[in-house]
Design an enzyme around this catalytic site. Sequence first.
Site, PDB file in Angstrom:
ATOM      1  N   ASP A  14      45.934  76.481  36.096  1.00 46.31           N
ATOM      2  CA  ASP A  14      44.835  76.391  37.136  1.00 46.31           C
ATOM      3  C   ASP A  14      43.684  77.211  37.171  1.00 46.31           C
ATOM      4  O   ASP A  14      44.063  78.511  37.136  1.00 46.31           O
ATOM      5  CB  ASP A  14      45.641  76.579  38.597  1.00 46.31           C
ATOM      6  CG  ASP A  14      46.706  75.529  38.842  1.00 46.31           C
ATOM      7  OD1 ASP A  14      46.844  74.504  38.228  1.00 46.31           O
ATOM      8  OD2 ASP A  14      47.180  75.422  40.003  1.00 46.31           O
ATOM      9  N   ASP A 133      49.404  64.400  47.225  1.00 43.52           N
ATOM     10  CA  ASP A 133      49.837  65.820  47.861  1.00 43.52           C
ATOM     11  C   ASP A 133      50.406  65.477  49.342  1.00 43.52           C
ATOM     12  O   ASP A 133      49.621  65.162  49.971  1.00 43.52           O
ATOM     13  CB  ASP A 133      48.778  66.595  47.719  1.00 43.52           C
ATOM     14  CG  ASP A 133      48.095  66.937  46.451  1.00 43.52           C
ATOM     15  OD1 ASP A 133      49.051  66.670  45.449  1.00 43.52           O
ATOM     16  OD2 ASP A 133      47.039  67.059  46.250  1.00 43.52           O
TER      17      ASP A 133
END
Length: 248
Positions: A14, A133
């Site tokens: 990330d 998500d």
Amino acid sequence: MSEKRPLILLPAVDVVEGRAVRLVQGKAGSETEYGSALDAALGWQRDGAEWIHLVDLDAAFGRGSNRELLADVVGRLDVAVELSGGIRDDESLEAALATGCARVNIGTAALENPQWCAKVVAEFGDKVAVGLDVKIVDDQHRLRGRGWETDGGDLWEVLDRLDSEGCSRYVVTDVTKDGTLQGPNLDLLGRVADRTDAPVIASGGVSSLDDLRAIATLTDRGVEGAIVGKALYAGRFTLPEALAAMGQ
């Protein structure tokens, strides 16, 4: 699925301002930094990864982009890359695919711009996965967008819509688990995998080799892989140990 396949592991990189970071529950400002994104990705490749899950967090949060850096990272790797973060229109999708990544992961756009999502799923097929998500509130499975800041509707309704449009793969995250090392939401993963014929990649919460073994029990239901982030960076286990535990 009759043939039992080993669980595919995707170490996560990330990226915030060119650095590899991990967040807690996806919250901006909760970053722990782990050095250069390129060094992190090359390290996972060296340790035996066949896939890297590469995320532009600045683009996901709408506060800039690491596009040139990510293109350089993809170009320097010999393994497959799943590229995610801020891919919301033709221009950002074309730039992502132009890096040579194996596939892109679309999140917010699947919720906010369903017609565009349907178009790119039809056009690019297996090169496009959709990130789901999920935040469970009062037993309701709600989807989250914009770096998990906005409500994106009911999981099951959106999943059925995407299935009808031919979505080839889903990346499923329980946002309350991500970056917490609290263990994955096996019930959620199993329910999504049972509802769709498309393969599912698990994301969020992995803290131990036993967590990976638990996810691996879902492969015959359609769970294909697991994204692993904080557990690797925090030294809970090494990637070679994880690959060995998965029989790879």
